[in-house]
Design an enzyme around this catalytic site. Structure first.
Site, short mmCIF file in Angstrom:
data_model
loop_
_atom_site.label_atom_id
_atom_site.label_comp_id
_atom_site.label_asym_id
_atom_site.label_seq_id
_atom_site.Cartn_x
_atom_site.Cartn_y
_atom_site.Cartn_z
N THR A 1 60.41 -31.18 -114.85
CA THR A 1 61.19 -30.17 -115.60
C THR A 1 61.75 -30.92 -116.79
O THR A 1 61.87 -32.14 -116.74
CB THR A 1 62.38 -29.70 -114.72
N GLY B 1 62.64 -21.56 -109.20
CA GLY B 1 63.43 -22.74 -108.83
C GLY B 1 64.83 -22.70 -109.42
O GLY B 1 65.38 -21.64 -109.72
N ASP B 2 65.41 -23.89 -109.58
CA ASP B 2 66.80 -23.98 -110.05
C ASP B 2 66.95 -23.84 -111.56
O ASP B 2 68.02 -23.49 -112.05
CB ASP B 2 67.40 -25.33 -109.62
N GLY C 1 63.80 -31.85 -110.42
CA GLY C 1 63.47 -32.19 -109.03
C GLY C 1 63.19 -30.93 -108.24
O GLY C 1 62.81 -29.89 -108.79
#
Ligand code: GLY
Length: 320
Positions: free
Chosen positions: A182, A212-213, A234
């Site tokens: 990322t 995802g985040d 991550g």
């Protein structure tokens, strides 16, 4: 705009893959540009890089071989934010996120809605899947003895393919690429404003529609002029579960030093670890220009640059 804080020296922080973007964005900041423009520009450069396989064009695809992109941006002055997720066919999700922030009363729009929004903005649709990324997708199936694209039970296949790599794993050599990559950019401008931006193609070989985040404000991205800016790279599921970016900023708000706040955020992550190979990295920047990186695994670094430096510098991330 009046330069009421001309004594503030601009600073940028990024994940290790942000070198080209950071160099261009620091030039903009030196010339009096704003933090929000700097982080968007930096992300756009990384998103367009065909050799960066975890972000934008040439990102690694999902289990079906489709590139799905996520991004978010946050303005530390107003706490406004914009995000898009699971976007197919558009290569600059960070600009969609920025326009989302300024043109709709929403924070996060996903999939077909985000693609429609892109089309309304006259963004050009284009295939984001490159031959290199497609070849890696095929290789990953072959490594696992599976037929690319033939799976009926995507749940099992996606779970198997996205399994975090074990250092003992014989397949590690074959999988040289970072499947959890990322890009993060944090900026402090001469006006004292902070901004943060995150862009990703998400975990490689993911189940279609997985988010995802990175586009989740509070998980992979958070920014508040009063306390600091934080972003993550991550295994996004970890940062979502413990709200890593917002937590670190909150720890700063509660009076911890940057080092203490980062270590506390790492403790939150270690508490939920089920697999030692699911890692999380964090970068942080305070309104005073202090910066640091944190990680759950060995040998990870981050980039920083200030107005006096001619190129981004690497620094080690702190571990528990
Ligand atoms: N950190 C990026 C992702 O998990 O999608």
């Amino acid at each position: 705009m009046t330069n009421a804080h001309s004594s503030i020296s601009p600073v940028m922080v990024a994940s290790e893959n942000g070198r080209a973007g950071m160099t261009a964005a620091m030039k903009l900041l030196r010339e009096g540009g704003h933090a929000l423009d700097a982080v968007e520009l930096a992300c756009r450069i990384t998103e367009a890089d065909p050799d960066e396989h975890s972000v934008g064009y040439s990102g690694l695809p999902n289990v079906l071989g489709e590139v799905e992109l996520d991004a978010s941006i946050m303005d530390g002055r107003t706490l406004k934010s914009g995000a898009v997720a699971a976007v197919q066919g558009y290569g600059h999700p960070i600009t969609l996120a920025r326009r989302m922030m300024s043109e709709l009363p929403h924070v996060l729009v996903v999939g077909r809605g985000a693609e429609r929004f892109a089309a309304e903005l006259d963004e050009c649709p284009a295939n984001q899947l490159t031959e290199t990324a497609l070849a890696r997708w095929r290789e990953r199936f072959v490594e696992y003895g599976l037929e690319p694209g033939a799976a009926k039970d995507l749940r099992t296949v996606a779970k198997q393919l996205t399994r975090p790599l074990n250092l003992q794993d014989k397949l590690l050599k074959a999988a040289k690429v970072d499947t959890l990559g990322t890009v993060n950019f944090l900026a402090l401008d001469q006006y004292g404003d902070l901004a943060s931006a995150v862009s990703t193609s998400g975990i490689a070989w993911k189940y279609p529609g997985r988010v995802g985040d990175s586009p989740i404000i509070g998980a992979g991205n958070y920014c508040d002029n009063r306390y600091g800016a934080v972003a993550c790279t991550g295994m996004g599921e970890l940062a979502i579960r413990v709200s890593t970016a917002r937590s670190l900023v909150l720890y700063l708000k509660m009076g911890m030093t940057l080092q203490e706040a980062g270590l506390e955020a790492l403790r939150d992550l270690h508490y939920i670890f089920t697999e030692p190979t699911q890692y999380m990295n964090i970068v942080a920047l305070t309104p005073k220009g202090e910066h640091s990186g944190f990680t759950t695994v060995p040998s990870k670094q981050y980039l920083y640059m200030n107005a006096e430096l001619t190129e981004p510098q690497l620094a080690d991330r702190t571990r528990l």
